[in-house]
Design a protein around this motif. Structure first.
Motif, PDB file in Angstrom:
ATOM      1  N   UNK A  59      10.115  -9.571 -16.904  1.00 12.96           N
ATOM      2  CA  UNK A  59       8.802  -9.509 -17.560  1.00 12.96           C
ATOM      3  C   UNK A  59       8.934  -8.878 -18.953  1.00 12.96           C
ATOM      4  N   UNK A  60       9.709  -7.797 -19.053  1.00 15.18           N
ATOM      5  CA  UNK A  60       9.920  -7.145 -20.348  1.00 15.18           C
ATOM      6  C   UNK A  60      10.715  -8.046 -21.295  1.00 15.18           C
ATOM      7  N   UNK A  61      11.686  -8.772 -20.772  1.00 17.47           N
ATOM      8  CA  UNK A  61      12.467  -9.719 -21.585  1.00 17.47           C
ATOM      9  C   UNK A  61      11.549 -10.799 -22.159  1.00 17.47           C
ATOM     10  N   UNK A  62      10.747 -11.409 -21.299  1.00 16.52           N
ATOM     11  CA  UNK A  62       9.860 -12.483 -21.756  1.00 16.52           C
ATOM     12  C   UNK A  62       8.772 -11.971 -22.697  1.00 16.52           C
ATOM     13  N   UNK A  63       8.471 -10.686 -22.635  1.00 17.11           N
ATOM     14  CA  UNK A  63       7.498 -10.078 -23.559  1.00 17.11           C
ATOM     15  C   UNK A  63       8.168  -9.688 -24.880  1.00 17.11           C
ATOM     16  N   UNK A  64       9.482  -9.894 -24.977  1.00 15.78           N
ATOM     17  CA  UNK A  64      10.212  -9.547 -26.187  1.00 15.78           C
ATOM     18  C   UNK A  64      10.523  -8.065 -26.298  1.00 15.78           C
ATOM     19  N   UNK A  65      10.419  -7.336 -25.190  1.00 15.76           N
ATOM     20  CA  UNK A  65      10.614  -5.883 -25.198  1.00 15.76           C
ATOM     21  C   UNK A  65      11.977  -5.460 -24.662  1.00 15.76           C
ATOM     22  N   UNK A  66      12.741  -6.363 -24.077  1.00 12.96           N
ATOM     23  CA  UNK A  66      14.039  -6.033 -23.475  1.00 12.96           C
ATOM     24  C   UNK A  66      15.086  -7.012 -23.970  1.00 12.96           C
ATOM     25  N   UNK A  67      16.204  -6.472 -24.425  1.00 12.39           N
ATOM     26  CA  UNK A  67      17.283  -7.329 -24.916  1.00 12.39           C
ATOM     27  C   UNK A  67      18.532  -7.244 -24.048  1.00 12.39           C
ATOM     28  N   UNK A  68      18.679  -6.175 -23.290  1.00 10.71           N
ATOM     29  CA  UNK A  68      19.842  -5.981 -22.426  1.00 10.71           C
ATOM     30  C   UNK A  68      19.381  -5.643 -21.011  1.00 10.71           C
ATOM     31  N   UNK A  69      19.797  -6.448 -20.061  1.00 15.09           N
ATOM     32  CA  UNK A  69      19.433  -6.232 -18.663  1.00 15.09           C
ATOM     33  C   UNK A  69      20.345  -5.182 -18.046  1.00 15.09           C
ATOM     34  N   UNK A 121      28.433 -22.960 -13.712  1.00 13.57           N
ATOM     35  CA  UNK A 121      28.214 -22.501 -12.335  1.00 13.57           C
ATOM     36  C   UNK A 121      27.682 -21.072 -12.280  1.00 13.57           C
ATOM     37  N   UNK A 122      27.284 -20.534 -13.414  1.00 13.33           N
ATOM     38  CA  UNK A 122      26.708 -19.189 -13.464  1.00 13.33           C
ATOM     39  C   UNK A 122      25.523 -19.121 -12.493  1.00 13.33           C
ATOM     40  N   UNK A 123      25.581 -18.220 -11.507  1.00 12.58           N
ATOM     41  CA  UNK A 123      24.508 -18.169 -10.521  1.00 12.58           C
ATOM     42  C   UNK A 123      23.293 -17.336 -10.942  1.00 12.58           C
ATOM     43  N   UNK A 124      23.383 -16.633 -12.064  1.00 13.11           N
ATOM     44  CA  UNK A 124      22.276 -15.759 -12.451  1.00 13.11           C
ATOM     45  C   UNK A 124      21.887 -16.065 -13.897  1.00 13.11           C
ATOM     46  N   UNK A 125      21.234 -17.216 -14.083  1.00 15.63           N
ATOM     47  CA  UNK A 125      20.816 -17.622 -15.416  1.00 15.63           C
ATOM     48  C   UNK A 125      19.917 -16.584 -16.073  1.00 15.63           C
ATOM     49  N   UNK A 126      19.809 -16.653 -17.360  1.00 16.00           N
ATOM     50  CA  UNK A 126      19.004 -15.790 -18.228  1.00 16.00           C
ATOM     51  C   UNK A 126      19.583 -14.374 -18.270  1.00 16.00           C
ATOM     52  N   UNK A 127      19.699 -13.706 -17.134  1.00 19.44           N
ATOM     53  CA  UNK A 127      20.240 -12.344 -17.108  1.00 19.44           C
ATOM     54  C   UNK A 127      21.716 -12.357 -17.490  1.00 19.44           C
ATOM     55  N   UNK A 132      23.519 -18.849 -24.177  1.00 20.31           N
ATOM     56  CA  UNK A 132      24.004 -18.427 -25.490  1.00 20.31           C
ATOM     57  C   UNK A 132      25.345 -19.060 -25.862  1.00 20.31           C
ATOM     58  N   UNK A 133      25.817 -20.014 -25.064  1.00 19.93           N
ATOM     59  CA  UNK A 133      27.092 -20.667 -25.345  1.00 19.93           C
ATOM     60  C   UNK A 133      26.827 -22.066 -25.897  1.00 19.93           C
ATOM     61  N   UNK A 134      27.484 -22.350 -27.023  1.00 18.00           N
ATOM     62  CA  UNK A 134      27.290 -23.630 -27.721  1.00 18.00           C
ATOM     63  C   UNK A 134      28.636 -24.306 -27.945  1.00 18.00           C
ATOM     64  N   UNK A 135      28.582 -25.560 -28.380  1.00 19.97           N
ATOM     65  CA  UNK A 135      29.789 -26.307 -28.685  1.00 19.97           C
ATOM     66  C   UNK A 135      30.482 -25.760 -29.928  1.00 19.97           C
ATOM     67  N   UNK A 136      31.703 -26.207 -30.154  1.00 28.05           N
ATOM     68  CA  UNK A 136      32.518 -25.734 -31.277  1.00 28.05           C
ATOM     69  C   UNK A 136      31.825 -25.943 -32.621  1.00 28.05           C
ATOM     70  N   UNK A 149      15.289 -26.380 -22.100  1.00 24.13           N
ATOM     71  CA  UNK A 149      15.150 -24.957 -21.771  1.00 24.13           C
ATOM     72  C   UNK A 149      16.137 -24.116 -22.574  1.00 24.13           C
ATOM     73  N   UNK A 150      17.361 -24.617 -22.731  1.00 21.62           N
ATOM     74  CA  UNK A 150      18.369 -23.876 -23.488  1.00 21.62           C
ATOM     75  C   UNK A 150      17.885 -23.658 -24.916  1.00 21.62           C
ATOM     76  N   UNK A 151      17.380 -24.720 -25.543  1.00 23.68           N
ATOM     77  CA  UNK A 151      16.879 -24.600 -26.916  1.00 23.68           C
ATOM     78  C   UNK A 151      15.706 -23.627 -26.973  1.00 23.68           C
ATOM     79  N   UNK A 152      14.812 -23.717 -25.998  1.00 20.18           N
ATOM     80  CA  UNK A 152      13.656 -22.818 -25.979  1.00 20.18           C
ATOM     81  C   UNK A 152      14.067 -21.356 -25.798  1.00 20.18           C
ATOM     82  N   UNK A 153      15.057 -21.092 -24.951  1.00 19.30           N
ATOM     83  CA  UNK A 153      15.544 -19.722 -24.772  1.00 19.30           C
ATOM     84  C   UNK A 153      16.191 -19.198 -26.058  1.00 19.30           C
ATOM     85  N   UNK A 154      16.998 -20.031 -26.697  1.00 22.54           N
ATOM     86  CA  UNK A 154      17.634 -19.616 -27.951  1.00 22.54           C
ATOM     87  C   UNK A 154      16.583 -19.377 -29.034  1.00 22.54           C
TER      88      UNK A 154
END
Length: 163
Positions: A59-69, A121-127, A132-136, A149-154
């Motif tokens: 909730x804090x992340x989506x509110x822009x208040x948390x950057x590190x889980x 295969x990351x089982x815990x997306x977003x956190x 945050x991983x892109x092509x070369x 969703x990836x673009x929206x998160x970035x």
């Protein structure tokens, strides 16, 4: 199904998120229609208690208040996958890294493809921020939750999101 697994579903700006805990520790965060999403019957019984901290942090992340889980995680995977996921957690909020940069950080510069497979295969997306991983060349490449969703998160992390 493990008797120690529990799950809940929460709302987010990116659609419903299914949180899964094993022994009370977060081990999964899945989006709807996510590639490599386990079968629903493996998520265990519905519960609220194990997810209070994860929900508050999201909730804090989506509110822009948390950057590190800081919520405790239990990452189930091979040693290589866990190494990749550890590297993902080191990518700063609002920044990106390439698969090659992650392979270099792991001391295996030829492992870009393997890094990509582990990332997927990351089982815990977003956190564990696999978005945050892109092509070369900086282009968006595969994302289990979909490229939109990836673009929206970035965009969200860069402060350019439109919800």
């Amino acid at each position: 199904m493990s008797p120690t697994k529990q799950h809940t579903v929460i709302d987010s700006p990116y659609g419903p998120l299914t949180l899964v805990a094993d022994g009370g520790v977060l081990c999964g965060l899945y989006m709807t229609d996510q590639r490599h999403r386990p079968a629903e019957e493996t998520f265990g019984a519905h519960a609220e208690a194990p997810f209070v901290e994860a929900e508050e942090e999201l909730e804090a992340y989506f509110a822009g208040e948390l950057k590190d889980f800081s919520v405790q995680l239990r990452l189930h995977g091979t040693p290589f996958q866990r190494g990749v996921w550890d590297q993902l957690r080191k990518i700063p909020y609002g920044e990106t890294r390439t698969y090659g940069e992650l392979a270099d950080a792991l001391g295996n510069p030829g492992a870009s493809r393997a890094v990509g497979l582990a990332n997927g295969k990351n089982p815990i997306g977003i956190i564990v921020p696999c978005h945050r991983v892109v092509g070369a060349d900086g282009s968006l490449t595969g994302y289990g939750g979909g490229l939109d969703r990836k673009q929206r998160l970035l965009d969200f992390e860069r402060g350019t999101a439109l919800f």
